[in-house]
Scaffold this active site. Structure first.
Site, PDB file in Angstrom:
ATOM      1  N   HIS A  42       0.849  -1.187   0.000  1.00  0.00           N
ATOM      2  CA  HIS A  42       0.000   0.000   0.000  1.00  0.00           C
ATOM      3  C   HIS A  42       0.887   1.240   0.000  1.00  0.00           C
ATOM      4  CE1 HIS A  42      -3.508  -2.414   0.495  1.00  0.00           C
ATOM      5  NE2 HIS A  42      -3.205  -2.831   1.710  1.00  0.00           N
ATOM      6  N   SER A  43       0.281   2.390  -0.331  1.00  0.00           N
ATOM      7  CA  SER A  43       1.102   3.604  -0.348  1.00  0.00           C
ATOM      8  C   SER A  43       1.661   3.895   1.037  1.00  0.00           C
ATOM      9  CB  SER A  43       0.295   4.797  -0.863  1.00  0.00           C
ATOM     10  OG  SER A  43      -0.866   4.999  -0.098  1.00  0.00           O
ATOM     11  N   GLU A  44       0.935   3.501   2.105  1.00  0.00           N
ATOM     12  CA  GLU A  44       1.480   3.573   3.459  1.00  0.00           C
ATOM     13  C   GLU A  44       0.984   2.416   4.307  1.00  0.00           C
ATOM     14  OE1 GLU A  44       2.909   7.640   2.594  1.00  0.00           O
ATOM     15  OE2 GLU A  44       0.979   6.716   2.189  1.00  0.00           O
ATOM     16  N   THR A  45       1.866   1.986   5.196  1.00  0.00           N
ATOM     17  CA  THR A  45       1.504   1.081   6.279  1.00  0.00           C
ATOM     18  C   THR A  45       1.741   1.825   7.586  1.00  0.00           C
ATOM     19  OG1 THR A  45       2.030  -0.920   5.032  1.00  0.00           O
ATOM     20  CG2 THR A  45       2.037  -1.101   7.428  1.00  0.00           C
TER      21      THR A  45
END
Length: 264
Positions: A42-45
């Site tokens: 994902h774009s961020e975790t």
């Protein structure tokens, strides 16, 4: 450990911006967190560490490539998981690389987030920018992390097919393009898209941290503190913003897509 995927800034599955949320039971190394973020893709975790008595939760954010200083949609996702699982209620404080961030669960089901506001400063147009965008900037500015480019219209934003790889030559995390909404009577005041190849994210679906810059920029232009921004990525999403210098409140809904147990 429990791990989740949450779609942020949407009340519909498979829209908005997905973030992974990992509820850490014990400290893990930076390399381990970066590896898990790369695995999640994902774009961020978001990594949440337990709250000790009298102290906030810890919160860190990793893209598949790097740790970042501020992330809105993954903060929303983390707060959503704490509220929806019953782990927290009322105001939640997170200790982050951008200071203490506070969230609240609103009566309409939205989660509000108290974030820093970054009014961008006008800069000369970088030489590569018009060609890389395939459009002529109306105005170019910079915040502490990103370059902001106002373009002529919402339709220009929608039609944009930039050379994203060219943005890697810029000394910035990302390029955010924006324009006034074509019809503000629809409830949308401004639109944007966000390209962050230097953070390993070619185009981010819905970017909370970008609205730390978009909120004061458009509030100053419109003379209105409370606005709604729409990010015109293929997934799409909206962020409600209220600018009160030197902070901005970002709010929106979130929905859990799946949850599971981490075995490593």
């Amino acid at each position: 450990m429990r791990i989740f995927t949450v779609d942020s800034f949407t009340d519909r599955p498979f829209k908005g911006n997905p973030a992974a949320v990992c509820l850490l039971e014990s400290p893990r190394s930076d390399d381990w967190m970066q590896s898990l973020a790369r695995e999640m893709r994902h774009s961020e975790t978001a990594f949440v560490t337990p709250r000790e008595e009298g102290h906030p939760y810890g919160l860190r954010w990793f893209t598949p490539a790097v740790e970042v200083d501020l992330c809105g949609h993954a903060t929303l996702a983390a707060a959503h998981i704490l509220y929806s699982t019953g782990a927290a209620s009322g105001a939640i404080e997170f200790s982050t690389r951008s200071g203490i961030l506070t969230t609240k669960l609103l009566d309409n089901g939205f989660i509000s987030m108290d974030f820093p506001a970054y009014l961008p400063t006008e800069i000369p147009t970088p030489a590569i920018l018009p060609e890389a965008l395939g459009a002529t900037p109306e105005w170019v500015g910079a915040g502490p992390m990103d370059i902001l480019v106002e373009l002529k219209s919402e339709q220009v934003i929608r039609d944009l097919t930039p050379d994203i790889e060219a943005f890697t030559t810029l000394d910035a995390r990302a390029v955010c393009v924006t324009a006034p909404a074509a019809d503000r009577s629809t409830g949308i005041d401004y639109v944007s898209r966000f390209f962050a190849p230097n953070a390993g994210v070619p185009e981010d679906p819905v970017t909370g941290s970008a609205h730390c810059m978009l909120s004061p920029y458009w509030s100053t232009k419109f003379g209105e503190n409370t606005l709604v921004g729409a990010q015109l990525s293929p997934r799409g999403g909206t962020i409600h913003t209220t600018y009160t210098h030197p902070r901005t409140t970002l709010s929106g809904p979130a929905i859990t897509i799946w949850s599971g147990d981490l075995h490593v």
